[in-house]
Design a protein around this motif. Structure first.
Motif, PDB file in Angstrom:
ATOM      1  N   TYR A   1       0.837  -1.205   0.000  1.00 25.43           N
ATOM      2  CA  TYR A   1       0.000   0.000   0.000  1.00 25.43           C
ATOM      3  C   TYR A   1       0.873   1.257   0.000  1.00 25.43           C
ATOM      4  CZ  TYR A   1      -3.424   3.489   1.358  1.00 25.43           C
ATOM      5  OH  TYR A   1      -4.213   4.607   1.386  1.00 25.43           O
ATOM      6  N   LEU A   2       1.892   1.262   0.848  1.00 24.25           N
ATOM      7  CA  LEU A   2       2.765   2.432   0.926  1.00 24.25           C
ATOM      8  C   LEU A   2       3.560   2.627  -0.361  1.00 24.25           C
ATOM      9  CD1 LEU A   2       4.026   2.067   4.597  1.00 24.25           C
ATOM     10  CD2 LEU A   2       2.336   3.710   3.723  1.00 24.25           C
ATOM     11  N   GLU A   3       3.956   1.532  -0.975  1.00 26.41           N
ATOM     12  CA  GLU A   3       4.704   1.611  -2.224  1.00 26.41           C
ATOM     13  C   GLU A   3       3.828   2.144  -3.356  1.00 26.41           C
ATOM     14  OE1 GLU A   3       6.668  -1.641  -5.163  1.00 26.41           O
ATOM     15  OE2 GLU A   3       7.175  -1.851  -3.045  1.00 26.41           O
ATOM     16  N   LEU A   4       2.597   1.648  -3.432  1.00 27.11           N
ATOM     17  CA  LEU A   4       1.689   2.072  -4.494  1.00 27.11           C
ATOM     18  C   LEU A   4       1.134   3.473  -4.261  1.00 27.11           C
ATOM     19  CD1 LEU A   4      -0.402  -1.182  -5.041  1.00 27.11           C
ATOM     20  CD2 LEU A   4       1.428  -0.285  -6.491  1.00 27.11           C
ATOM     21  N   GLY A   5       0.826   3.771  -3.037  1.00 24.22           N
ATOM     22  CA  GLY A   5       0.214   5.057  -2.699  1.00 24.22           C
ATOM     23  C   GLY A   5      -1.296   4.960  -2.745  1.00 24.22           C
ATOM     24  N   PRO A   6      -1.964   5.843  -2.008  1.00 19.37           N
ATOM     25  CA  PRO A   6      -3.429   5.761  -1.917  1.00 19.37           C
ATOM     26  C   PRO A   6      -4.147   5.958  -3.247  1.00 19.37           C
ATOM     27  CG  PRO A   6      -2.576   7.668  -0.708  1.00 19.37           C
ATOM     28  CD  PRO A   6      -1.401   6.882  -1.168  1.00 19.37           C
ATOM     29  N   GLY A   7      -3.608   6.801  -4.117  1.00 26.44           N
ATOM     30  CA  GLY A   7      -4.269   7.021  -5.408  1.00 26.44           C
ATOM     31  C   GLY A   7      -4.291   5.783  -6.271  1.00 26.44           C
ATOM     32  N   GLU A   8      -3.149   5.085  -6.336  1.00 27.08           N
ATOM     33  CA  GLU A   8      -3.077   3.868  -7.140  1.00 27.08           C
ATOM     34  C   GLU A   8      -3.929   2.757  -6.535  1.00 27.08           C
ATOM     35  OE1 GLU A   8      -1.772   1.422 -10.339  1.00 27.08           O
ATOM     36  OE2 GLU A   8      -1.977   3.572 -10.032  1.00 27.08           O
ATOM     37  N   VAL A   9      -3.960   2.664  -5.217  1.00 24.86           N
ATOM     38  CA  VAL A   9      -4.806   1.656  -4.565  1.00 24.86           C
ATOM     39  C   VAL A   9      -6.277   1.927  -4.887  1.00 24.86           C
ATOM     40  CG1 VAL A   9      -5.582   0.738  -2.333  1.00 24.86           C
ATOM     41  CG2 VAL A   9      -3.143   1.131  -2.740  1.00 24.86           C
ATOM     42  N   ALA A  10      -6.672   3.185  -4.827  1.00 23.70           N
ATOM     43  CA  ALA A  10      -8.063   3.544  -5.147  1.00 23.70           C
ATOM     44  C   ALA A  10      -8.380   3.199  -6.604  1.00 23.70           C
ATOM     45  CB  ALA A  10      -8.298   5.023  -4.886  1.00 23.70           C
ATOM     46  N   ARG A  11      -7.434   3.459  -7.494  1.00 21.74           N
ATOM     47  CA  ARG A  11      -7.644   3.148  -8.915  1.00 21.74           C
ATOM     48  C   ARG A  11      -7.795   1.645  -9.117  1.00 21.74           C
ATOM     49  NH1 ARG A  11      -5.422   1.294 -13.236  1.00 21.74           N
ATOM     50  NH2 ARG A  11      -3.398   0.827 -12.306  1.00 21.74           N
ATOM     51  N   LEU A  12      -6.948   0.875  -8.468  1.00 22.67           N
ATOM     52  CA  LEU A  12      -7.040  -0.578  -8.588  1.00 22.67           C
ATOM     53  C   LEU A  12      -8.342  -1.114  -8.014  1.00 22.67           C
ATOM     54  CD1 LEU A  12      -3.362  -1.455  -7.664  1.00 22.67           C
ATOM     55  CD2 LEU A  12      -4.463  -1.750  -9.906  1.00 22.67           C
ATOM     56  N   ARG A  13      -8.750  -0.563  -6.900  1.00 14.33           N
ATOM     57  CA  ARG A  13     -10.034  -1.003  -6.302  1.00 14.33           C
ATOM     58  C   ARG A  13     -11.208  -0.680  -7.194  1.00 14.33           C
ATOM     59  NH1 ARG A  13      -9.177   0.690  -0.024  1.00 14.33           N
ATOM     60  NH2 ARG A  13      -8.244  -1.275   0.624  1.00 14.33           N
ATOM     61  N   SER A  14     -11.192   0.489  -7.797  1.00 20.82           N
ATOM     62  CA  SER A  14     -12.328   0.875  -8.642  1.00 20.82           C
ATOM     63  C   SER A  14     -12.388   0.015  -9.897  1.00 20.82           C
ATOM     64  CB  SER A  14     -12.258   2.350  -9.006  1.00 20.82           C
ATOM     65  OG  SER A  14     -11.168   2.601  -9.884  1.00 20.82           O
ATOM     66  N   GLY A  15     -11.262  -0.522 -10.332  1.00 17.76           N
ATOM     67  CA  GLY A  15     -11.238  -1.361 -11.517  1.00 17.76           C
ATOM     68  C   GLY A  15     -11.736  -2.767 -11.293  1.00 17.76           C
ATOM     69  N   ARG A  16     -11.805  -3.191 -10.059  1.00 16.20           N
ATOM     70  CA  ARG A  16     -12.258  -4.566  -9.799  1.00 16.20           C
ATOM     71  C   ARG A  16     -13.765  -4.651  -9.657  1.00 16.20           C
ATOM     72  NH1 ARG A  16     -11.294  -5.946  -3.403  1.00 16.20           N
ATOM     73  NH2 ARG A  16     -12.373  -4.091  -2.772  1.00 16.20           N
ATOM     74  N   ALA A  17     -14.443  -3.525  -9.546  1.00 12.79           N
ATOM     75  CA  ALA A  17     -15.902  -3.539  -9.362  1.00 12.79           C
ATOM     76  C   ALA A  17     -16.625  -3.909 -10.631  1.00 12.79           C
ATOM     77  CB  ALA A  17     -16.384  -2.175  -8.875  1.00 12.79           C
TER      78      ALA A  17
END
Length: 65
Positions: A49-65
């Protein structure tokens, strides 16, 4: 003669996050499935999470929906 005092606990080096029982069970099962400890799994997830950053984590989460 006064009773000896117990030594104070050793200081902890890391944070111990509190998670609810259901999430703890999911973590324990996932860790067992891949052959690591629950602590190691959580540490790896936090590092990712720290490596990716919150923006990238949010982007990845939104893509799995």
């Amino acid at each position: 003669m006064p009773a000896p005092f117990a030594a104070p606990p050793a200081p902890r080096q890391g944070a111990e996050p509190r998670i609810d029982l259901a999430l703890g069970l999911q973590v324990a099962r996932a860790a067992k499935a891949v052959g690591v400890t629950p602590d190691a799994l959580v540490e790896d997830a936090v590092r990712l999470y720290l490596e990716l950053g919150p923006g990238e984590v949010a982007r990845l989460r939104s893509g799995r929906a």
